[in-house]
Design a protein around this motif. Structure first.
Motif, PDB file in Angstrom:
ATOM      1  N   GLU A  59     -11.667  -4.511   9.253  1.00 43.67           N
ATOM      2  CA  GLU A  59     -10.705  -3.529   9.717  1.00 43.67           C
ATOM      3  C   GLU A  59      -9.719  -4.142  10.692  1.00 43.67           C
ATOM      4  OE1 GLU A  59     -13.086  -0.444  11.274  1.00 43.67           O
ATOM      5  OE2 GLU A  59     -13.559   0.435   9.316  1.00 43.67           O
ATOM      6  N   ILE A  60     -10.172  -5.067  11.515  1.00 41.64           N
ATOM      7  CA  ILE A  60      -9.300  -5.706  12.494  1.00 41.64           C
ATOM      8  C   ILE A  60      -8.317  -6.653  11.804  1.00 41.64           C
ATOM      9  CG2 ILE A  60      -9.248  -7.263  14.469  1.00 41.64           C
ATOM     10  CD1 ILE A  60     -11.975  -6.158  15.287  1.00 41.64           C
ATOM     11  N   LEU A  61      -8.782  -7.403  10.810  1.00 42.36           N
ATOM     12  CA  LEU A  61      -7.982  -8.433  10.177  1.00 42.36           C
ATOM     13  C   LEU A  61      -7.269  -7.959   8.917  1.00 42.36           C
ATOM     14  CD1 LEU A  61     -10.564 -11.374  10.465  1.00 42.36           C
ATOM     15  CD2 LEU A  61      -8.658 -10.858  12.011  1.00 42.36           C
ATOM     16  N   CYS A  62      -7.415  -6.712   8.532  1.00 41.90           N
ATOM     17  CA  CYS A  62      -6.899  -6.236   7.253  1.00 41.90           C
ATOM     18  C   CYS A  62      -5.393  -6.441   7.147  1.00 41.90           C
ATOM     19  CB  CYS A  62      -7.228  -4.759   7.083  1.00 41.90           C
ATOM     20  SG  CYS A  62      -6.681  -4.102   5.491  1.00 41.90           S
ATOM     21  N   CYS A  63      -4.965  -7.106   6.068  1.00 42.61           N
ATOM     22  CA  CYS A  63      -3.547  -7.386   5.865  1.00 42.61           C
ATOM     23  C   CYS A  63      -2.748  -6.114   5.641  1.00 42.61           C
ATOM     24  CB  CYS A  63      -3.364  -8.335   4.691  1.00 42.61           C
ATOM     25  SG  CYS A  63      -3.928  -7.665   3.107  1.00 42.61           S
ATOM     26  N   LEU A  64      -3.392  -5.071   5.105  1.00 40.60           N
ATOM     27  CA  LEU A  64      -2.688  -3.820   4.847  1.00 40.60           C
ATOM     28  C   LEU A  64      -2.369  -3.076   6.136  1.00 40.60           C
ATOM     29  CD1 LEU A  64      -4.651  -2.458   1.735  1.00 40.60           C
ATOM     30  CD2 LEU A  64      -2.574  -3.837   1.782  1.00 40.60           C
ATOM     31  N   GLY A  65      -3.170  -3.289   7.152  1.00 36.85           N
ATOM     32  CA  GLY A  65      -2.963  -2.581   8.404  1.00 36.85           C
ATOM     33  C   GLY A  65      -1.674  -2.961   9.108  1.00 36.85           C
ATOM     34  N   THR A  66      -1.187  -4.166   8.882  1.00 33.73           N
ATOM     35  CA  THR A  66       0.057  -4.626   9.511  1.00 33.73           C
ATOM     36  C   THR A  66       1.225  -4.628   8.529  1.00 33.73           C
ATOM     37  OG1 THR A  66      -0.535  -6.927   9.020  1.00 33.73           O
ATOM     38  CG2 THR A  66      -1.195  -6.052  11.173  1.00 33.73           C
ATOM     39  N   CYS A  67       0.997  -4.104   7.326  1.00 32.87           N
ATOM     40  CA  CYS A  67       2.027  -4.096   6.286  1.00 32.87           C
ATOM     41  C   CYS A  67       2.968  -2.905   6.494  1.00 32.87           C
ATOM     42  CB  CYS A  67       1.354  -4.005   4.912  1.00 32.87           C
ATOM     43  SG  CYS A  67       2.448  -4.394   3.539  1.00 32.87           S
ATOM     44  N   HIS A  68       4.270  -3.135   6.317  1.00 32.40           N
ATOM     45  CA  HIS A  68       5.269  -2.105   6.558  1.00 32.40           C
ATOM     46  C   HIS A  68       5.741  -1.418   5.279  1.00 32.40           C
ATOM     47  CE1 HIS A  68       5.479  -4.526  10.254  1.00 32.40           C
ATOM     48  NE2 HIS A  68       5.884  -3.409  10.852  1.00 32.40           N
ATOM     49  N   VAL A  69       4.945  -1.434   4.245  1.00 31.67           N
ATOM     50  CA  VAL A  69       5.322  -0.833   2.972  1.00 31.67           C
ATOM     51  C   VAL A  69       5.525   0.668   3.131  1.00 31.67           C
ATOM     52  CG1 VAL A  69       4.495  -0.285   0.650  1.00 31.67           C
ATOM     53  CG2 VAL A  69       4.241  -2.590   1.544  1.00 31.67           C
ATOM     54  N   LYS A  70       6.683   1.144   2.669  1.00 27.77           N
ATOM     55  CA  LYS A  70       7.007   2.570   2.720  1.00 27.77           C
ATOM     56  C   LYS A  70       6.837   3.248   1.365  1.00 27.77           C
ATOM     57  CE  LYS A  70      10.423   2.008   6.429  1.00 27.77           C
ATOM     58  NZ  LYS A  70      11.839   2.199   6.826  1.00 27.77           N
ATOM     59  N   VAL A  71       7.059   2.478   0.295  1.00 30.43           N
ATOM     60  CA  VAL A  71       6.971   3.033  -1.055  1.00 30.43           C
ATOM     61  C   VAL A  71       5.942   2.247  -1.862  1.00 30.43           C
ATOM     62  CG1 VAL A  71       8.208   3.535  -3.190  1.00 30.43           C
ATOM     63  CG2 VAL A  71       9.377   3.789  -0.988  1.00 30.43           C
ATOM     64  N   LEU A  72       4.964   2.951  -2.403  1.00 30.26           N
ATOM     65  CA  LEU A  72       3.943   2.348  -3.258  1.00 30.26           C
ATOM     66  C   LEU A  72       4.030   3.003  -4.624  1.00 30.26           C
ATOM     67  CD1 LEU A  72       1.405   0.566  -3.722  1.00 30.26           C
ATOM     68  CD2 LEU A  72       0.046   2.504  -2.895  1.00 30.26           C
ATOM     69  N   GLU A  73       4.243   2.194  -5.655  1.00 28.95           N
ATOM     70  CA  GLU A  73       4.363   2.734  -7.011  1.00 28.95           C
ATOM     71  C   GLU A  73       3.322   2.078  -7.905  1.00 28.95           C
ATOM     72  OE1 GLU A  73       7.707   3.110 -10.578  1.00 28.95           O
ATOM     73  OE2 GLU A  73       8.327   3.081  -8.463  1.00 28.95           O
ATOM     74  N   ILE A  74       2.490   2.909  -8.525  1.00 25.89           N
ATOM     75  CA  ILE A  74       1.416   2.434  -9.405  1.00 25.89           C
ATOM     76  C   ILE A  74       1.709   2.903 -10.820  1.00 25.89           C
ATOM     77  CG2 ILE A  74      -1.064   2.356  -9.824  1.00 25.89           C
ATOM     78  CD1 ILE A  74      -0.251   1.230  -7.118  1.00 25.89           C
ATOM     79  N   SER A  75       1.731   1.995 -11.770  1.00 28.68           N
ATOM     80  CA  SER A  75       1.913   2.355 -13.177  1.00 28.68           C
ATOM     81  C   SER A  75       0.651   2.006 -13.959  1.00 28.68           C
ATOM     82  CB  SER A  75       3.132   1.643 -13.771  1.00 28.68           C
ATOM     83  OG  SER A  75       2.977   0.231 -13.725  1.00 28.68           O
ATOM     84  N   GLU A  76       0.483   2.688 -15.107  1.00 25.52           N
ATOM     85  CA  GLU A  76      -0.680   2.507 -15.986  1.00 25.52           C
ATOM     86  C   GLU A  76      -1.993   2.770 -15.244  1.00 25.52           C
ATOM     87  OE1 GLU A  76      -0.643  -1.081 -18.243  1.00 25.52           O
ATOM     88  OE2 GLU A  76       1.383  -0.766 -19.008  1.00 25.52           O
ATOM     89  N   TYR A  77      -2.000   3.832 -14.452  1.00 24.94           N
ATOM     90  CA  TYR A  77      -3.206   4.221 -13.725  1.00 24.94           C
ATOM     91  C   TYR A  77      -4.175   4.901 -14.677  1.00 24.94           C
ATOM     92  CZ  TYR A  77      -6.180   6.393 -10.179  1.00 24.94           C
ATOM     93  OH  TYR A  77      -7.254   6.785  -9.411  1.00 24.94           O
ATOM     94  N   GLY A  78      -5.423   4.390 -14.702  1.00 27.19           N
ATOM     95  CA  GLY A  78      -6.419   4.918 -15.630  1.00 27.19           C
ATOM     96  C   GLY A  78      -7.461   5.802 -14.994  1.00 27.19           C
ATOM     97  N   GLY A  79      -7.568   5.768 -13.664  1.00 25.86           N
ATOM     98  CA  GLY A  79      -8.502   6.650 -12.985  1.00 25.86           C
ATOM     99  C   GLY A  79      -9.936   6.170 -12.969  1.00 25.86           C
ATOM    100  N   SER A  80     -10.204   4.911 -13.247  1.00 23.86           N
ATOM    101  CA  SER A  80     -11.572   4.398 -13.197  1.00 23.86           C
ATOM    102  C   SER A  80     -12.069   4.377 -11.753  1.00 23.86           C
ATOM    103  CB  SER A  80     -11.623   2.989 -13.785  1.00 23.86           C
ATOM    104  OG  SER A  80     -10.901   2.077 -12.965  1.00 23.86           O
ATOM    105  N   PHE A  81     -13.363   4.158 -11.581  1.00 20.00           N
ATOM    106  CA  PHE A  81     -13.951   4.133 -10.241  1.00 20.00           C
ATOM    107  C   PHE A  81     -13.314   3.018  -9.407  1.00 20.00           C
ATOM    108  CE2 PHE A  81     -17.316   2.584  -7.315  1.00 20.00           C
ATOM    109  CZ  PHE A  81     -17.410   3.722  -6.522  1.00 20.00           C
ATOM    110  N   GLN A  82     -13.096   1.849 -10.026  1.00 20.00           N
ATOM    111  CA  GLN A  82     -12.473   0.741  -9.296  1.00 20.00           C
ATOM    112  C   GLN A  82     -11.045   1.094  -8.867  1.00 20.00           C
ATOM    113  OE1 GLN A  82     -12.264  -2.949 -11.470  1.00 20.00           O
ATOM    114  NE2 GLN A  82     -11.164  -4.024  -9.864  1.00 20.00           N
ATOM    115  N   GLU A  83     -10.295   1.765  -9.753  1.00 14.36           N
ATOM    116  CA  GLU A  83      -8.921   2.133  -9.429  1.00 14.36           C
ATOM    117  C   GLU A  83      -8.874   3.187  -8.326  1.00 14.36           C
ATOM    118  OE1 GLU A  83      -6.262   2.114 -13.290  1.00 14.36           O
ATOM    119  OE2 GLU A  83      -8.324   2.661 -13.802  1.00 14.36           O
ATOM    120  N   LEU A  84      -9.785   4.148  -8.376  1.00 15.77           N
ATOM    121  CA  LEU A  84      -9.826   5.186  -7.352  1.00 15.77           C
ATOM    122  C   LEU A  84     -10.160   4.593  -5.987  1.00 15.77           C
ATOM    123  CD1 LEU A  84      -9.555   8.224  -6.824  1.00 15.77           C
ATOM    124  CD2 LEU A  84     -12.033   8.430  -7.245  1.00 15.77           C
TER     125      LEU A  84
END
Length: 500
Positions: free
Chosen positions: A426-451
């Motif tokens: 949690e301290i080192l997570c790269c996503l925590g310091t990421c400034h992404v405002k828009v996230l777009e996911i295509s071909e989402y299948g809804g599997s357990f891994q994807e969720l």
């Protein structure tokens, strides 16, 4: 004709009929001259010529090999003679030769080959002198054509395509107006003539190169030097099996293009790269393929914990993309294939900071890992838009905190230290310091891994404002899957989800 049998088409002005005939294959257009006196002289109004030898129909293969090409040459010769006699303007010319030489017709072949070269050279030079705008040349394997002239030039030509066995042996070339050049597996274009051709195009803007078809080693796509090109597309698809051949054919790639703004590069990874003077580059699309499978270079859920396997020496990985990545560090938009993600991980010694990168697009594959994603995201401090095509990827111990996947090795290592490791992540997570405002996911299948991956994104990306999700086209449970996504906790209060 109308209901009274009157020919309305023939009443159209000559200029319009000429435009209509220009849209049809020249062989079909020429056949209309037998319809009536009205149509007899319309051929000279055609400004777009398409001569394709594959359209010539013969009774059998023997007839095609023996006299087919002569018939084709005669037809084109007669058509050109008529057009030249009428001072016709030619804007577009397509020439295609497809029939092979030889195969038991030695005398015929000895006579035909020089005639083909002479005819093609004459047709091309005549067309270039008639205000030609587009020229497309094709010769199939074993049906090569060699241009035989000391000078090839045009003040009007803006688009040129050369494909397969069209041999360019011209001492001097000059195309001062050419803006688009396509070289499609041109086995007849050696390096000196290729460089001479590029030098002859001082205002060239678009360059498309396809190498590696017909089991030929790459040629043009390994070296590009042009001060004017703005858009470059290079595709090399050949596979050289041995390491010796890899070093020989893929030893080095050099791109030097100070005006380049867009690059689409697809190739097996080379031993080294020189990406020089690409400061104006804005958008890059990469598909960099490794020569061998990397499944044995990292742990995944299918691996067995076998110390003997871990101690076995691993073959060195061919290729180094460090200079390539360094050369594109100033871009604002980057597209990476699944293969490129693994190539960045295994063949890039150091990752530069992409200080201008605003848009990152990646494509996932269940056989390719995300090992480079943590480092890549940390190297994009101002990233605003992240597009991902498919979330399923190979689970490895190197995916890190870019995803919640846990490999078998990581599961075994955690044991009683699970709480401590989770806290560190949690301290080192790269996503925590990421400034992404828009996230777009295509071909989402809804599997357990994807969720789980979506839960990870929504729970870590603090600056998220918009999340767009496009489901697989064959998915029939969209409402249920969408409800699951809406129920996920979001760390950003501004985050809104949209189904597209």
């Amino acid at each position: 004709m109308d209901s009274c049998g009157e020919d309305l088409i023939s009443k159209l002005p000559d200029e319009i009929l000429g435009k209509i005939l220009s849209l049809a294959p020249t062989k079909v257009a020429a056949s209309t001259s037998v319809l009536s006196k009205r149509w007899r002289n319309l051929l000279c109004l055609i400004d777009s010529l398409c001569f394709d030898e594959s359209m010539v129909v013969y009774p059998n293969e023997e007839e095609a090999a023996a006299s087919g090409s002569h018939r084709f040459l005669d037809f084109v010769e007669n058509t050109f003679a008529l057009l030249l006699s009428k001072s016709a303007v030619i804007k577009k010319l397509y020439l295609s030769r497809v029939h092979e030489y030889g195969h038991g017709h030695g005398v015929e072949n000895n006579y035909l080959y020089p005639r083909v070269n002479t005819c093609f050279t004459r047709w091309i030079t005549n067309a270039l002198g008639r205000g030609l705008l587009e020229l497309h040349l094709h010769a199939a394997p074993f049906a090569g054509v060699e241009l035989q002239t000391k000078l090839l030039t045009s003040d009007t030509l803006v688009k040129l395509t050369i494909s397969c066995e069209f041999f360019i042996e011209v001492e001097r070339l000059f195309f001062p107006a050419l803006k688009s050049l396509s070289l499609l597996s041109v086995s007849g274009l050696d390096h000196p003539n290729y460089c001479r051709l590029l030098d002859a195009c001082p205002v060239l803007e678009d360059l498309y190169i396809r190498d590696g078809d017909y089991h030929e080693p790459p040629g043009c796509g390994m070296y590009v030097q042009s001060a004017s090109i703005k858009r470059l597309v290079v595709y090399t698809g050949i596979t050289i099996p041995s390491l010796t051949d890899r070093c020989g054919y893929y030893g080095g790639v050099c791109f030097e293009a100070p005006s380049l703004v867009y690059l689409d590069y697809s190739c097996y990874v080379a031993e080294n790269y020189e990406f020089i003077d690409l400061d104006l580059l804005v958008e890059v699309r990469l598909s960099l393929m490794l020569w061998d499978s990397m499944t044995h270079y990292d742990d995944d859920d299918d691996d067995d914990d076998d110390d003997d396997d871990d101690n076995e020496p691993k073959a060195p990985i061919f290729g180094d993309v460090t200079n390539l990545v360094l050369g594109i560090r100033n871009i604002t938009t980057l597209h990476l294939s699944p293969e490129s993600l693994e190539t960045f991980h295994f063949c890039c010694k150091s990752m530069p900071v992409f200080s201008n990168l605003l848009n990152l697009s990646i494509e996932s594959d269940k056989e390719k890992g995300w090992q480079v994603m943590p480092l890549l995201l940390k190297s994009c401090p101002y990233l605003e838009t992240l597009l991902i095509k498919g979330l399923v990827h190979r689970v490895t111990s190197g995916c890190g905190d870019a995803c919640p996947c846990i490999s078998k090795k990581q599961k075994n290592e955690r044991g009683n230290k699970k709480r401590k490791i989770v806290k560190e992540e949690e301290i080192l997570c790269c996503l925590g310091t990421c400034h992404v405002k828009v996230l777009e996911i295509s071909e989402y299948g809804g599997s357990f891994q994807e969720l789980r991956q979506m839960r990870h994104f929504l729970g870590k990306l603090k600056c998220l404002e918009t999340v767009k999700v496009a489901f697989n086209s064959d998915n029939n449970n969209r409402e249920f899957l969408w409800a699951n996504l809406l129920a996920l906790p979001r760390v950003s209060a501004k985050c809104n989800l949209h189904s597209i």
